[in-house]
Design a protein around this motif. Sequence first.
Motif, mmCIF file in Angstrom:
data_model
loop_
_atom_site.group_PDB
_atom_site.id
_atom_site.type_symbol
_atom_site.label_atom_id
_atom_site.label_comp_id
_atom_site.label_asym_id
_atom_site.label_seq_id
_atom_site.Cartn_x
_atom_site.Cartn_y
_atom_site.Cartn_z
ATOM 1 N N GLU A 82 -4.896 -5.664 0.516
ATOM 2 C CA GLU A 82 -4.578 -4.495 1.342
ATOM 3 C C GLU A 82 -4.275 -4.884 2.787
ATOM 4 O O GLU A 82 -3.456 -4.282 3.448
ATOM 5 C CB GLU A 82 -5.686 -3.440 1.256
ATOM 6 N N ILE A 83 -4.947 -5.951 3.250
ATOM 7 C CA ILE A 83 -4.724 -6.407 4.619
ATOM 8 C C ILE A 83 -3.306 -6.949 4.764
ATOM 9 O O ILE A 83 -2.601 -6.656 5.724
ATOM 10 C CB ILE A 83 -5.753 -7.506 5.016
ATOM 11 N N ILE A 84 -2.887 -7.734 3.754
ATOM 12 C CA ILE A 84 -1.551 -8.325 3.805
ATOM 13 C C ILE A 84 -0.473 -7.241 3.743
ATOM 14 O O ILE A 84 0.487 -7.277 4.485
ATOM 15 C CB ILE A 84 -1.374 -9.387 2.682
ATOM 16 N N VAL A 85 -0.676 -6.260 2.859
ATOM 17 C CA VAL A 85 0.273 -5.161 2.756
ATOM 18 C C VAL A 85 0.371 -4.442 4.098
ATOM 19 O O VAL A 85 1.458 -4.201 4.621
ATOM 20 C CB VAL A 85 -0.150 -4.162 1.648
ATOM 21 N N LEU A 86 -0.787 -4.165 4.677
ATOM 22 C CA LEU A 86 -0.826 -3.443 5.938
ATOM 23 C C LEU A 86 -0.176 -4.262 7.055
ATOM 24 O O LEU A 86 0.543 -3.733 7.891
ATOM 25 C CB LEU A 86 -2.283 -3.111 6.291
ATOM 26 N N GLU A 87 -0.427 -5.566 7.028
ATOM 27 C CA GLU A 87 0.153 -6.440 8.048
ATOM 28 C C GLU A 87 1.681 -6.417 7.978
ATOM 29 O O GLU A 87 2.358 -6.347 9.007
ATOM 30 C CB GLU A 87 -0.379 -7.867 7.869
ATOM 31 N N ASN A 88 2.208 -6.454 6.757
ATOM 32 C CA ASN A 88 3.666 -6.406 6.607
ATOM 33 C C ASN A 88 4.240 -5.085 7.103
ATOM 34 O O ASN A 88 5.285 -5.044 7.739
ATOM 35 C CB ASN A 88 4.061 -6.636 5.146
ATOM 36 N N TYR A 89 3.533 -4.015 6.803
ATOM 37 C CA TYR A 89 3.946 -2.707 7.318
ATOM 38 C C TYR A 89 3.908 -2.683 8.841
ATOM 39 O O TYR A 89 4.794 -2.147 9.492
ATOM 40 C CB TYR A 89 3.009 -1.605 6.798
ATOM 41 N N LEU A 90 2.830 -3.284 9.388
ATOM 42 C CA LEU A 90 2.629 -3.261 10.838
ATOM 43 C C LEU A 90 3.746 -4.014 11.562
ATOM 44 O O LEU A 90 4.216 -3.607 12.609
ATOM 45 C CB LEU A 90 1.256 -3.879 11.163
ATOM 46 N N ARG A 91 4.174 -5.132 10.948
ATOM 47 C CA ARG A 91 5.258 -5.922 11.534
ATOM 48 C C ARG A 91 6.522 -5.100 11.727
ATOM 49 O O ARG A 91 7.290 -5.322 12.645
ATOM 50 C CB ARG A 91 5.605 -7.113 10.632
ATOM 51 N N LYS A 92 6.743 -4.186 10.812
ATOM 52 C CA LYS A 92 8.002 -3.424 10.832
ATOM 53 C C LYS A 92 7.878 -2.101 11.570
ATOM 54 O O LYS A 92 8.865 -1.398 11.782
ATOM 55 C CB LYS A 92 8.457 -3.165 9.395
ATOM 56 N N ALA A 93 6.638 -1.789 11.963
ATOM 57 C CA ALA A 93 6.383 -0.433 12.470
ATOM 58 C C ALA A 93 7.139 -0.099 13.765
ATOM 59 O O ALA A 93 7.590 1.028 13.939
ATOM 60 C CB ALA A 93 4.884 -0.216 12.660
ATOM 61 N N ILE A 94 7.278 -1.090 14.655
ATOM 62 C CA ILE A 94 7.949 -0.792 15.926
ATOM 63 C C ILE A 94 9.426 -0.497 15.695
ATOM 64 O O ILE A 94 9.919 0.548 16.107
ATOM 65 C CB ILE A 94 7.801 -1.944 16.951
ATOM 66 N N GLU A 95 10.107 -1.424 15.004
ATOM 67 C CA GLU A 95 11.549 -1.228 14.799
ATOM 68 C C GLU A 95 11.831 0.028 13.970
ATOM 69 O O GLU A 95 12.851 0.683 14.138
ATOM 70 C CB GLU A 95 12.202 -2.464 14.168
ATOM 71 N N ASN A 135 2.300 6.574 12.115
ATOM 72 C CA ASN A 135 2.655 7.382 10.956
ATOM 73 C C ASN A 135 3.430 6.509 9.972
ATOM 74 O O ASN A 135 4.645 6.381 10.062
ATOM 75 C CB ASN A 135 3.475 8.595 11.404
ATOM 76 N N GLN A 136 2.704 5.909 9.028
ATOM 77 C CA GLN A 136 3.304 5.028 8.039
ATOM 78 C C GLN A 136 3.795 5.910 6.893
ATOM 79 O O GLN A 136 2.983 6.601 6.263
ATOM 80 C CB GLN A 136 2.256 4.015 7.564
ATOM 81 N N PRO A 137 5.135 5.907 6.613
ATOM 82 C CA PRO A 137 5.672 6.880 5.646
ATOM 83 C C PRO A 137 5.021 6.835 4.260
ATOM 84 O O PRO A 137 4.871 7.871 3.624
ATOM 85 C CB PRO A 137 7.156 6.532 5.561
ATOM 86 N N ASP A 138 4.617 5.643 3.789
ATOM 87 C CA ASP A 138 4.009 5.558 2.456
ATOM 88 C C ASP A 138 2.529 5.922 2.441
ATOM 89 O O ASP A 138 1.989 6.308 1.412
ATOM 90 C CB ASP A 138 4.135 4.129 1.888
ATOM 91 N N ILE A 139 1.864 5.736 3.572
ATOM 92 C CA ILE A 139 0.413 5.912 3.608
ATOM 93 C C ILE A 139 -0.003 7.184 4.349
ATOM 94 O O ILE A 139 -0.969 7.837 4.009
ATOM 95 C CB ILE A 139 -0.278 4.678 4.271
ATOM 96 N N GLY A 140 0.747 7.512 5.377
ATOM 97 C CA GLY A 140 0.384 8.657 6.220
ATOM 98 C C GLY A 140 -0.130 8.153 7.554
ATOM 99 O O GLY A 140 0.133 7.013 7.928
ATOM 100 N N PHE A 141 -0.895 8.994 8.243
ATOM 101 C CA PHE A 141 -1.415 8.599 9.544
ATOM 102 C C PHE A 141 -2.536 7.578 9.390
ATOM 103 O O PHE A 141 -3.455 7.771 8.615
ATOM 104 C CB PHE A 141 -1.936 9.824 10.310
ATOM 105 N N ILE A 142 -2.430 6.500 10.133
ATOM 106 C CA ILE A 142 -3.472 5.470 10.127
ATOM 107 C C ILE A 142 -4.096 5.439 11.510
ATOM 108 O O ILE A 142 -3.387 5.385 12.523
ATOM 109 C CB ILE A 142 -2.898 4.096 9.748
ATOM 110 N N SER A 143 -5.418 5.494 11.557
ATOM 111 C CA SER A 143 -6.133 5.545 12.830
ATOM 112 C C SER A 143 -6.021 4.220 13.581
ATOM 113 O O SER A 143 -6.058 3.143 12.972
ATOM 114 C CB SER A 143 -7.601 5.863 12.562
ATOM 115 N N PRO A 144 -5.934 4.306 14.916
ATOM 116 C CA PRO A 144 -5.930 3.070 15.712
ATOM 117 C C PRO A 144 -7.187 2.233 15.464
ATOM 118 O O PRO A 144 -7.139 1.007 15.548
ATOM 119 C CB PRO A 144 -5.862 3.546 17.166
ATOM 120 N N LEU A 145 -8.290 2.881 15.103
ATOM 121 C CA LEU A 145 -9.516 2.125 14.825
ATOM 122 C C LEU A 145 -9.317 1.211 13.624
ATOM 123 O O LEU A 145 -9.997 0.204 13.466
ATOM 124 C CB LEU A 145 -10.696 3.083 14.568
#
Length: 281
Positions: free
Chosen positions: A22-35, A64-74
Motif C-alpha cells: 500500500e505504501i508503494i502504491v501510495l508513493e506512486n500516486y503521490l509522485r504524480k499528484a502535483i502534475e 484528492n486522489q481520484p481512485d481513493i478519495g480525500f487523503i489526510s495530510p496526517l
Amino acid sequence: KAKKSGRNHFEVYHKELDGNGEIIVLENYLRKAIERQEFVLYYQPQMDIKTKKIYAVEALLRWNQPDIGFISPLQFIPLAEETGLIIPISEWVLKQACQDLKILHQFDQQLKMGINISAVHFQQGDFVKKVSMITEKMNVHPRSIKLELTESTVMPNARQSIDKLVKLKQLGFKIAIDDFGTGFSSLSYLHKFPIDILKIDQSFIRNLSKYEGDAAIVTAIITMAHSLHLRVVAEGVETQKQYQFLEKQQCDFVQGYYVSKPMPLEELQVFLCEWNTYINT
Ligand code: C2E
Ligand code: CA
Ligand code: CA
Ligand code: CA
C-alpha cells in the motif's frame, strides 16, 4: 485495483494490500499528484479576540486522489517526507498560498497567511533562499507570511535553526511555533529563538473543562508568552465555553470550528466579506 472515491475507502484499500504494497502504491500516486493537480489548499481563519477581525488564515493541504478519495495530510505528509517528495509539494504549497493571498488582499490588505513547514524542508541548507525566492517571484511581501514550525522541527540543530530563523525574521517573515506544549522544551529555552507567536496545541484546548490541569497549563502558557512579548493562538477552539475561557485569559487569537472549519478559497472569500460586514455593523 482502482477503488471508488469516498472518505472511508482508504481504510478498506489499506487493509487489502499486504506488506509494503500500500505504501508503494501510495508513493506512486503521490509522485504524480502535483502534475495531475490533485492537491488543493483549504484555509482556516484565525480571529483576533480583541478586535474580532480575521487576522490570518492557515493553509491546510488536501489531497484528492481520484481512485481513493480525500487523503489526510496526517497520512501522506510522513510518506512525502520519507521519499523527499515533500520538497516539491511544499514549494507548490508556498506558491499556491501566495497566489491565493494576493486575491484575499483585495478584501483585506493586512491579512496574514500561515503556512506549515515540514522539518525535512526546513532542514534543507537553502531553505531560507528558496522560500524568499518564491515570495519574491510571487510578489508577496514576507511580512504577510507566517511560517508555522513545531518544536521538534527547530529543537534539533538549535544553533542552525536560530540562524535560519534570524535570517527569515530579517526578511520580514513571521514565525509561529505550532502544537506548542506537546514537545518538551520549556518557554525559557524557546525564548532564545526569534519567534513571534505560539500556537497552543488543540489537545490542551479540547480538555479545558475536563481537566483542571489543562486550564492551568493554558493560563500559564499565555502568561509566560506575554511576558516574553509573544502572541498566542489557541487551536481547535470548538465551543463558546472554550472561547470565553480564552478571552478571559487574554489569549490573542483563536482558530477552530467555533469560528470556522477550513474551506476552499472561493468559500473563504464569501466568508471574509460576510464577516467584515458583520463586525462593522
Ligand atoms: P496543524 O498544523 O496542527 O493543523 C491543525 C489541524 O487541526 C488541521 O487538520 C485542522 O483541520 C484541524 N482543526 C482545526 N480546527 C479544529 C477544531 O476546532 N477541532 C478539531 N478537532 N480539529 C480542528 P488537518 O487539516 O487534517 O491537518 C493536519 C496536519 O497536517 C496539520 O496539523 C499539519 O501538521 C499538517 N499539514 C497540513 N497542511 C500542511 C502543509 O501544507 N504542509 C505541511 N508540511 N504539513 C501540513
Ligand atoms: Ca499549523
Ligand atoms: Ca497545530
Ligand atoms: Ca498538529
